[in-house]
Design an enzyme around this catalytic site. Structure first.
Site, PDB file in Angstrom:
ATOM      1  N   VAL A  65       0.689  -1.201  -0.124  1.00 30.47           N
ATOM      2  CA  VAL A  65      -0.285   0.029  -0.154  1.00 30.47           C
ATOM      3  C   VAL A  65       0.852   1.112  -0.039  1.00 30.47           C
ATOM      4  O   VAL A  65       0.280   2.403  -0.128  1.00 30.47           O
ATOM      5  CB  VAL A  65      -0.970   0.066   1.133  1.00 30.47           C
ATOM      6  CG1 VAL A  65      -1.987  -1.196   1.155  1.00 30.47           C
ATOM      7  CG2 VAL A  65      -0.345  -0.163   2.646  1.00 30.47           C
ATOM      8  N   TYR A 155       2.550   5.006  15.916  1.00 26.66           N
ATOM      9  CA  TYR A 155       1.187   4.343  15.458  1.00 26.66           C
ATOM     10  C   TYR A 155       0.207   5.419  15.925  1.00 26.66           C
ATOM     11  O   TYR A 155      -0.899   5.461  14.998  1.00 26.66           O
ATOM     12  CB  TYR A 155       1.070   3.036  16.525  1.00 26.66           C
ATOM     13  CG  TYR A 155       0.277   2.155  16.102  1.00 26.66           C
ATOM     14  CD1 TYR A 155       0.047   1.540  14.865  1.00 26.66           C
ATOM     15  CD2 TYR A 155      -0.896   2.204  16.926  1.00 26.66           C
ATOM     16  CE1 TYR A 155      -0.766   0.472  14.469  1.00 26.66           C
ATOM     17  CE2 TYR A 155      -2.171   1.315  16.680  1.00 26.66           C
ATOM     18  CZ  TYR A 155      -2.043   0.379  15.675  1.00 26.66           C
ATOM     19  OH  TYR A 155      -2.882  -0.330  15.234  1.00 26.66           O
ATOM     20  N   LYS A 159      -2.809   6.902  13.312  1.00 25.32           N
ATOM     21  CA  LYS A 159      -4.298   6.352  13.452  1.00 25.32           C
ATOM     22  C   LYS A 159      -5.099   7.507  13.777  1.00 25.32           C
ATOM     23  O   LYS A 159      -6.231   7.464  13.685  1.00 25.32           O
ATOM     24  CB  LYS A 159      -4.314   5.103  14.776  1.00 25.32           C
ATOM     25  CG  LYS A 159      -3.482   3.859  14.323  1.00 25.32           C
ATOM     26  CD  LYS A 159      -4.021   3.366  12.848  1.00 25.32           C
ATOM     27  CE  LYS A 159      -3.638   1.895  12.692  1.00 25.32           C
ATOM     28  NZ  LYS A 159      -4.394   1.271  11.554  1.00 25.32           N
ATOM     29  N   THR A 190      -3.723 -10.295  17.828  1.00 25.62           N
ATOM     30  CA  THR A 190      -3.255 -10.593  16.699  1.00 25.62           C
ATOM     31  C   THR A 190      -1.877 -10.737  16.795  1.00 25.62           C
ATOM     32  O   THR A 190      -1.096 -10.534  17.636  1.00 25.62           O
ATOM     33  CB  THR A 190      -3.552  -9.349  15.769  1.00 25.62           C
ATOM     34  OG1 THR A 190      -2.880  -8.191  16.145  1.00 25.62           O
ATOM     35  CG2 THR A 190      -4.980  -8.969  15.575  1.00 25.62           C
TER      36      THR A 190
END
Length: 301
Positions: A65, A155, A159, A190
């Site tokens: 991406v 992060y 976000k 995860t």
């Protein structure tokens, strides 16, 4: 929790970051509900496995991406196969651990490139098809957009940017019939989160912060809520619901984080420097197989 839910049967759903975690889990869930899944991301072998789980109406396309050409080729191939795109889940994301003064520079910037600019690129390339189908895009932000903990600056910044982007985008495309939502998962079990918990410095730092906000939830919690949000074309998906409550008092959150972490950060800061000296800045920053795959794709490994 959500408004009227529509059937996803027969809908073409494109998911980025579909090789693992939330992306793979939602793909399997929507496939079981009759959707046609277009899986996009790195780790081609893992994507192929997820596509096989999703049945004959699923396909996978390897794409980074951070690269316009990759996304344009993948989206063109998806449209060639299915003829349309009805839903986009912009989910591709990585994390990097480290304090701002010592984190590997490339690792920090790679998080911004994947997690924020990757969402922008995904939206830009797929938006003409969503306009044609009067479809829906769900952009994956995080509880980290609201609660900004030390060692997680890249992060959190990325976000928070995704949340702001989603809110602006929603107002821009409503008249075109396109719905836009933003998802805010907290700690979900995860590969990325589990690997972060094993980090010699930042795993113990996170565990030292007790309370509901540090709890790790099963993947199924995120899958159920995000799948339901897609079916309802939700404006916001909180994973779990308490994340939405924290948003109501977000002006107070930075002060709370400062107070709860001020005794922990000095020792962790020294430990981070020692870890970098021992393992190197690149290795110390990596969190999970997704981050490692992104580093390989960028030439950092």
């Amino acid at each position: 929790m959500f408004g009227r839910r529509r059937s996803v049967r027969g809908k073409v759903v494109l998911i980025t970051g579909a090789a693992r975690g939330i992306g793979a889990g939602v793909a399997r869930d929507l496939a079981a509900r009759g959707a046609k899944l277009a899986l996009v991301g790195l780790e081609a072998a893992e994507l192929t496995k997820v596509a096989a789980d999703c049945g004959p109406d699923a396909g996978s396309w390897e794409a980074d991406v951070t690269k316009w050409d990759d996304l344009e080729r993948a989206v063109a191939a998806v449209v060639e196969r299915y003829g349309r795109i009805d839903v986009v889940l912009a989910n591709a994301g990585i994390a990097a651990t480290g304090f701002t003064r010592s984190i590997d520079r490339k690792a920090f910037e790679r998080v911004i490139d994947v997690d924020l600019l990757g969402v922008w690129r995904t939206v830009r390339v797929t938006l003409p098809h969503l306009i044609e189908s009067r479809g829906y895009a769900l952009l994956v932000s995080s509880a980290a957009a609201i609660v900004h903990i030390p060692g997680n600056a890249a992060y959190s910044a990325a976000k928070a940017g995704v949340e702001a982007f989603a809110n602006s985008l929603r107002a821009e495309v409503r008249h075109l019939g396109v719905g836009v939502g933003v998802a805010h998962p907290t700690w979900i079990a995860t590969d990325m989160v589990n690997n972060a918990d094993q980090h010699p410095v930042f795993g113990p730092l996170r565990r030292a912060n007790k309370g509901f906000a540090s709890k790790t939830y099963p993947l199924s919690v995120a899958v159920d809520l995000i799948s339901a949000g897609i079916a309802a074309r939700a404006r916001v998906v909180h994973v779990p619901g308490w994340v939405g409550v924290v948003k109501l008092v977000r002006a107070l959150v930075p002060r709370v984080v400062e107070l709860t972490s001020r005794k922990l950060v000095p020792a962790a800061d020294e430990a981070a420097l020692a870890d970098i000296a021992e393992r190197g800045a690149t290795e110390s920053s990596l969190v999970g197989p997704g981050a490692r795959a992104a580093a390989r794709s960028s030439g950092a490994l």
